[in-house]
Design a protein around this motif. Structure first.
Motif, short mmCIF file in Angstrom:
data_model
loop_
_atom_site.label_atom_id
_atom_site.label_comp_id
_atom_site.label_asym_id
_atom_site.label_seq_id
_atom_site.Cartn_x
_atom_site.Cartn_y
_atom_site.Cartn_z
N PHE A 153 0.84 -1.20 0.00
CA PHE A 153 0.00 0.00 0.00
C PHE A 153 0.87 1.25 0.00
O PHE A 153 2.05 1.21 0.38
N LYS A 154 0.29 2.34 -0.43
CA LYS A 154 0.93 3.65 -0.37
C LYS A 154 0.05 4.55 0.49
O LYS A 154 -1.03 4.96 0.08
N ALA A 155 0.52 4.81 1.69
CA ALA A 155 -0.30 5.52 2.68
C ALA A 155 -0.64 6.94 2.26
O ALA A 155 -1.63 7.52 2.73
N ASP A 156 0.17 7.52 1.36
CA ASP A 156 -0.09 8.90 0.94
C ASP A 156 -1.05 8.98 -0.24
O ASP A 156 -1.37 10.07 -0.71
N LYS A 157 -1.50 7.83 -0.73
CA LYS A 157 -2.43 7.77 -1.85
C LYS A 157 -3.79 7.27 -1.38
O LYS A 157 -3.88 6.35 -0.57
N GLU A 158 -4.84 7.85 -1.93
CA GLU A 158 -6.19 7.38 -1.61
C GLU A 158 -6.47 6.08 -2.36
O GLU A 158 -6.07 5.92 -3.52
N PHE A 159 -7.18 5.19 -1.69
CA PHE A 159 -7.60 3.96 -2.37
C PHE A 159 -8.74 3.31 -1.58
O PHE A 159 -8.99 3.63 -0.42
N ALA A 160 -9.40 2.39 -2.25
CA ALA A 160 -10.43 1.55 -1.63
C ALA A 160 -10.32 0.18 -2.27
O ALA A 160 -10.47 0.04 -3.49
N GLU A 161 -10.03 -0.82 -1.45
CA GLU A 161 -9.80 -2.17 -1.97
C GLU A 161 -10.64 -3.19 -1.22
O GLU A 161 -10.98 -3.02 -0.05
N LYS A 162 -10.94 -4.27 -1.93
CA LYS A 162 -11.75 -5.36 -1.38
C LYS A 162 -10.93 -6.64 -1.45
O LYS A 162 -10.42 -6.99 -2.51
N ILE A 163 -10.81 -7.34 -0.31
CA ILE A 163 -10.02 -8.57 -0.24
C ILE A 163 -10.88 -9.68 0.36
O ILE A 163 -11.52 -9.49 1.40
N PHE A 164 -10.88 -10.84 -0.28
CA PHE A 164 -11.65 -11.99 0.21
C PHE A 164 -10.82 -12.73 1.26
O PHE A 164 -9.68 -13.11 1.01
N LEU A 165 -11.39 -12.91 2.44
CA LEU A 165 -10.67 -13.48 3.57
C LEU A 165 -10.89 -14.99 3.72
O LEU A 165 -11.81 -15.56 3.11
N GLU A 166 -10.09 -15.60 4.57
CA GLU A 166 -10.19 -17.04 4.79
C GLU A 166 -11.52 -17.44 5.41
O GLU A 166 -11.98 -18.58 5.24
N ASP A 167 -12.14 -16.54 6.17
CA ASP A 167 -13.44 -16.86 6.77
C ASP A 167 -14.59 -16.66 5.77
O ASP A 167 -15.75 -16.75 6.13
#
Length: 456
Positions: A420-434
């Motif tokens: 990730f780049k903390a100084d950049k805006e973003f929105a991400e979706k990650i599928f988890l193990e649960d």
């Protein structure tokens, strides 16, 4: 005369069957006045009760102060049954207990005695006084002008219920859900008039169903199918800890990546398939070709699982592992994209943000919600608490971005290789193990609405 008629109606509506639950249909004046007061609140949208009050002689500062006092009463406390799998059993709401007591008692003094200890005594006393003050107003503005039509309706509803043996569907639900009910506990159904309206309301809790019915309602098949839909939620809720734990394990042990979100929607899907599908078909003689539910996901899954549900009903079988496996498969085959659609997965959400305004924004963006949790601190403990739930996990970071993003990454194994780049805006979706989705929003200047549009 009116009291005698109501007593007669109550006697007529108690129909007991051997080894079956007793259904009681009645009009509850205290409950009707309580709901009347709720609808007069400034926080409620425009409605027929508010309209009638506002154009009446009672629309004065004196009575508006009583409404304001009622509106400020804290009567809704809650507690959970922690030993049950998360989300499988509804927590107790004290407002439901109060409404239950309004239905089951004959006067305000009896209501106060029955309700002592549920909420603070001063609050209970003030609540009872508000109801007493507004009872004659409710009768003058709402009940009496609709009395003749409503009491005729109530007689017709009782007759319809008896002729169609509505209690049999309750027994059917108990078998299907493998649930429990003590036959010594009656199921109380309370109706009250809803004038100048094109629809009716429906709510079920404890051992009660309540409904405001329009005064020109002629067909009762929809009313009873919706009533039983709500009742099936209660039956599902009353499954034993053993049954709920078994069902929970079937979903958790499933290899399908769709099992979690299939589980989240199951309660509503089953109630819809049973009530709006099966019960309606039995009452009408043919299946309803219209939508069964006004939310796309519930409507579609309920219709898709209907053959499976009907098969179990016809064979007098209870939900088992085979049913759950087939249910998950139906979800997976027919709706494979749903686990990525925000309108679906945000129905079941756990949101952490240190900006409390974000909670309001999320609620506005995704108005329909089945289960929600909110936390206003991004800490190790708050993330761990979130991880214990099967809900969609939303973390919104708008300050101390680098530090918070590092914390989030450290807490989720699925983010091991995430960059990730903390100084950049973003929105991400990650599928988890649960099998839930994790949404991470890194916010600088853009609105939350804008950032959510970036999620693929």
């Amino acid at each position: 005369m009116r009291n005698k008629l109501l007593v007669l109606l109550l006697l007529l509506t108690t129909f007991s069957f051997a080894q079956k639950t007793t259904f009681k249909i009645k009009y509850s004046e205290p409950l009707a006045v309580f709901i009347f007061l709720q609808n007069l609140s400034e926080n409620y949208p425009e409605n027929v009760f508010k309209t009638e009050f506002q154009k009446s002689k009672y629309n004065t500062d004196y009575y508006k102060n009583i409404i304001s006092k009622f509106d400020k009463l804290t009567i809704d406390y809650s507690y959970r049954f922690e030993e049950f799998p998360y989300g499988s059993k509804k927590g107790v709401q004290t407002e439901d207990l109060l409404k239950k007591n309004l239905i089951e008692t004959e006067n305000i003094n009896e209501f106060k005695l029955r309700s002592n200890g549920i909420i603070p005594n001063k609050t209970l006393s003030d609540l009872a006084q508000c109801i007493s003050d507004f009872t004659p107003i409710y009768n003058e503005l709402i009940y009496n002008p609709n009395k003749e039509k409503f009491e005729k309706q109530l007689e017709e509803i009782i007759k319809y219920s008896t002729e169609h043996q509505i209690e049999n569907y309750f027994e059917m639900g108990l078998l299907f859900y493998n649930s429990n009910w003590d036959n010594a506990i009656p199921f109380n159904i309370a109706f009250y008039p809803l004038p100048n309206s094109k629809g009716f309301t429906a709510q079920a809790f404890c051992n009660n169903f309540i409904s405001a019915i329009q005064t020109d309602l002629k067909s009762y098949k929809v009313l009873f199918s919706v009533m039983l839909h709500e009742t099936f939620h209660i039956i599902y809720d009353e499954e034993s800890l053993e049954v709920k734990t078994e069902i929970d394990s079937y979903f958790r042990e499933s290899k399908s990546k769709y099992s979690n979100y299939a589980y989240q929607i199951m309660n509503e899907a089953l109630a819809t398939s049973l009530g709006n599908g099966y019960v309606f078909e039995q009452l009408d003689g043919k299946i309803d070709t219209q939508d069964w539910y006004n939310k796309k996901y519930i409507n579609l899954i309920a219709k898709q699982i209907y053959p499976l549900v009907k098969e179990y009903i016809d064979q007098k079988k209870s939900i088992d592992k085979n049913f759950i496996d087939n249910y998950i498969k139906i979800y997976e085959v027919n709706f494979p994209n749903w686990i990525n659609e925000l309108d679906n997965i945000m129905t079941y959400r756990y949101v952490i943000s240190e900006n409390e305004k974000d909670f309001t924004t999320i609620n506005q963006m995704f108005r329909y919600r089945s289960r929600t949790e909110y936390e206003d601190q991004i800490t190790e403990s708050s993330i761990e608490k979130m991880q214990k739930t099967p809900l969609t996990k939303v973390i919104i970071i708008s300050k101390n971005n680098t530090e918070k993003l590092k914390l989030v990454k450290s807490k989720f194994p699925a983010l091991k290789n995430w960059q990730f780049k903390a100084d950049k805006e973003f929105a991400e979706k990650i599928f988890l193990e649960d099998k839930s989705q994790l949404i991470i929003v890194n916010q600088k200047n853009s609105t939350l609405e804008t950032l959510f549009k970036l999620i693929k």
